[in-house]
Write a protein that holds these residues in place. Structure first.
Motif, PDB file in Angstrom:
ATOM      1  N   TYR A   6      41.903 -27.547   8.317  1.00 46.19           N
ATOM      2  CA  TYR A   6      42.774 -26.503   7.784  1.00 46.19           C
ATOM      3  C   TYR A   6      43.591 -27.125   6.659  1.00 46.19           C
ATOM      4  O   TYR A   6      44.084 -28.254   6.790  1.00 46.19           O
ATOM      5  N   CYS A   8      46.849 -26.274   4.042  1.00 50.13           N
ATOM      6  CA  CYS A   8      47.931 -25.319   3.748  1.00 50.13           C
ATOM      7  C   CYS A   8      47.694 -24.689   2.379  1.00 50.13           C
ATOM      8  O   CYS A   8      47.410 -25.384   1.403  1.00 50.13           O
ATOM      9  N   CYS A  11      51.133 -26.141   0.265  1.00 48.12           N
ATOM     10  CA  CYS A  11      51.491 -27.550   0.021  1.00 48.12           C
ATOM     11  C   CYS A  11      50.327 -28.517   0.266  1.00 48.12           C
ATOM     12  O   CYS A  11      50.502 -29.733   0.137  1.00 48.12           O
ATOM     13  N   ASN A  12      49.149 -27.966   0.609  1.00 46.80           N
ATOM     14  CA  ASN A  12      47.944 -28.785   0.817  1.00 46.80           C
ATOM     15  C   ASN A  12      47.994 -29.725   2.014  1.00 46.80           C
ATOM     16  O   ASN A  12      47.108 -30.558   2.185  1.00 46.80           O
ATOM     17  N   HIS A  13      49.012 -29.619   2.820  1.00 47.69           N
ATOM     18  CA  HIS A  13      49.053 -30.389   4.070  1.00 47.69           C
ATOM     19  C   HIS A  13      47.824 -30.010   4.909  1.00 47.69           C
ATOM     20  O   HIS A  13      47.465 -28.843   4.991  1.00 47.69           O
ATOM     21  N   THR A  14      47.171 -31.001   5.514  1.00 46.47           N
ATOM     22  CA  THR A  14      45.982 -30.674   6.294  1.00 46.47           C
ATOM     23  C   THR A  14      46.233 -30.856   7.785  1.00 46.47           C
ATOM     24  O   THR A  14      47.011 -31.717   8.203  1.00 46.47           O
ATOM     25  N   THR A  15      45.578 -30.031   8.565  1.00 49.08           N
ATOM     26  CA  THR A  15      45.618 -30.160  10.030  1.00 49.08           C
ATOM     27  C   THR A  15      44.190 -30.022  10.547  1.00 49.08           C
ATOM     28  O   THR A  15      43.298 -29.550   9.841  1.00 49.08           O
ATOM     29  N   ARG A  23      49.813 -21.400  10.914  1.00 55.78           N
ATOM     30  CA  ARG A  23      50.669 -21.612   9.742  1.00 55.78           C
ATOM     31  C   ARG A  23      51.015 -23.090   9.595  1.00 55.78           C
ATOM     32  O   ARG A  23      50.924 -23.874  10.543  1.00 55.78           O
ATOM     33  N   CYS A  24      51.402 -23.475   8.385  1.00 57.32           N
ATOM     34  CA  CYS A  24      51.640 -24.887   8.064  1.00 57.32           C
ATOM     35  C   CYS A  24      52.868 -25.426   8.805  1.00 57.32           C
ATOM     36  O   CYS A  24      53.933 -24.815   8.752  1.00 57.32           O
ATOM     37  N   LEU A  31      47.590 -21.129   6.570  1.00 57.54           N
ATOM     38  CA  LEU A  31      46.542 -22.145   6.416  1.00 57.54           C
ATOM     39  C   LEU A  31      45.227 -21.479   6.023  1.00 57.54           C
ATOM     40  O   LEU A  31      44.989 -20.316   6.323  1.00 57.54           O
TER      41      LEU A  31
END
Ligand SMILES: *Cc1c(COP(=O)(O)O)cnc(C)c1O
Ligand SMILES: [Zn+2]
Length: 398
Positions: A6, A8, A11-15, A23-24, A31
């Protein structure tokens, strides 16, 4: 799992894709499943296969088929020839999403959402909705034999509750601020292991990608100039955009259409922000629209829709209740009976032609999102009549 993540949307944060919270964790924006870069259509798919088998390269995380399809997707793309005479528009099409198992496009996202819930081992699902999504999640919950909870507004009328309750879910009429339910349900879902398949969760977006895939196939990979999407939470818009982008990444089409987000003038948080040039939506306040299916005053994917409009040169506009009523009746006169939200793109076509944006000979695809029988109150907007005749007079009258 194919090391897809996933990402975001902001902000491009990945999970991890195994995380169910949609959601981020850093910025709380929606996401996305990472965009697919390569793939082809599975030409060996059978007519009985669901859409994610035909487009399996674009759903690599769906490795197991749980047998829960109700025959969603593969809806017709209907050409509206009348507009050639009326507007000199020869190439207007309706993507007729009313022909889904529960009569709206929501089934595409519900089925992917439920498969994902099964994949992650959930035994309970739920959603927050007053309309099409509630019926859709209830239907797929029934098909998958999952415990299903539907959260609706306290004051929901019986004739709207019954088409949800018929599938056998637990329906809870929640007292209190309905606007807080979206976030609250996601939090409770995380604590209690209930997969809440809400309006714009990533898997719902993934389901809506298939609308774009089918349009590309139905137009023989000749990208339309415009795709017009009636927009509320923003999940469907995001999915359709993502679908076209993934097909372009894969080289199946060579250009993207112009994406048009249309809202009701009385419920237009996204279009208002777009017109003002703002990067974030504001709560719209009290809404006034004859198309409640697109009535969300604070859409959870609103900011992401704005980002997509900016990145891909899309546009957003509003149409008013009178324009929606006219379009609703006109579309029925072309043989396609939608709920008012489904006719909103036709109202947008008139406005955009008047403004010189859509031009003669361009190709336009309108997304007719849900069926007319979902909102029988809308009959009252029109002067629908019939008259009596005696058997003896019938030959004269005819
Ligand atoms: C849900 C819905 C929409 C809006 O879709 P979003 O993904 O919430 O933007 C539009 N029309 C109909 C008929 C719907 O059911
Ligand atoms: Zn983020």
């Amino acid at each position: 799992l194919n090391d897809l993540k996933y990402v975001c949307s902001n902000c491009n944060h990945t999970t991890k894709l195994d995380e169910s919270y949609p959601r981020c964790p850093i910025c709380n924006e929606p996401l996305n499943v990472e965009y697919i870069e390569k793939g082809k259509i599975n030409k060996n798919s059978k007519p009985s296969d669901p859409f994610w088998v035909r487009y399996k390269d674009f759903y690599p995380y769906l490795t197991k088929d749980y047998g829960i399809s109700l025959g969603e997707g593969f809806t017709p793309l209907v050409k509206i020839d009348y507009l050639r005479n009326k507007l000199n528009l020869a190439n207007v099409f309706v993507k007729n999403e009313t022909q889904n198992p529960t009569w709206s496009f929501k089934d595409r996202g519900s089925v992917i959402g439920v498969i994902n819930a099964l994949r992650l081992g959930y035994s309970q699902i739920g959603t927050v909705s007053t309309g099409n999504m509630a019926a859709s999640v209830a239907a797929y919950g029934a098909k998958a034999n999952l415990k299903t909870t539907i959260l609706v507004k306290e004051d929901m009328a019986k004739e709207k509750l019954n088409p949800i309750a018929i599938y056998g879910p637990k329906v809870l009429q929640v007292k209190g601020d309905y606007a807080k339910l979206y976030d609250k349900s996601l939090k409770i879902g995380k604590e209690k292991d209930i997969a809440f398949i809400n309006s714009d969760v990533p898997m719902r977006v993934e389901g809506s990608k298939s609308i774009a895939f089918e349009i590309c196939e139905q137009l023989e990979f000749d990208t339309p100039d415009y795709v017009i999407v009636p927009t509320s939470a923003g999940g469907n818009f995001r999915g359709i955009v993502k679908g076209f982008i993934e097909f372009k990444n894969a080289g199946l089409i060579t250009k993207l259409p112009t994406f048009i987000c249309v809202q009701s003038a009385g419920a237009a948080p996204i279009a208002t922000a777009y017109i003002k040039g703002e990067k974030k939506i504001s709560h719209f306040g009290k809404t006034d629209t004859i198309s409640p299916a697109i009535g969300n005053p604070n859409p959870p994917s609103g900011n992401e829709v704005l980002r997509l409009l900016e990145r891909y040169n899309g546009l957003a506009l509003t149409v008013n209740n009178d324009q929606i009523k006219d379009a609703h009746l006109e579309l029925a006169h072309y043989g396609i009976f939608t709920q008012p939200a489904g006719a909103v793109p036709l109202a947008a076509v008139y406005k955009l032609m008047n403004e010189g944006i859509i031009k003669e000979n361009q190709t336009v695809v309108m997304i007719a999102t849900g069926s007319g029988l979902k909102d029988t109150k809308a009959f009252n907007y029109h002067n629908l009549t019939s008259s009596f005749v005696s058997l003896d007079d019938l030959d004269q009258v005819l």
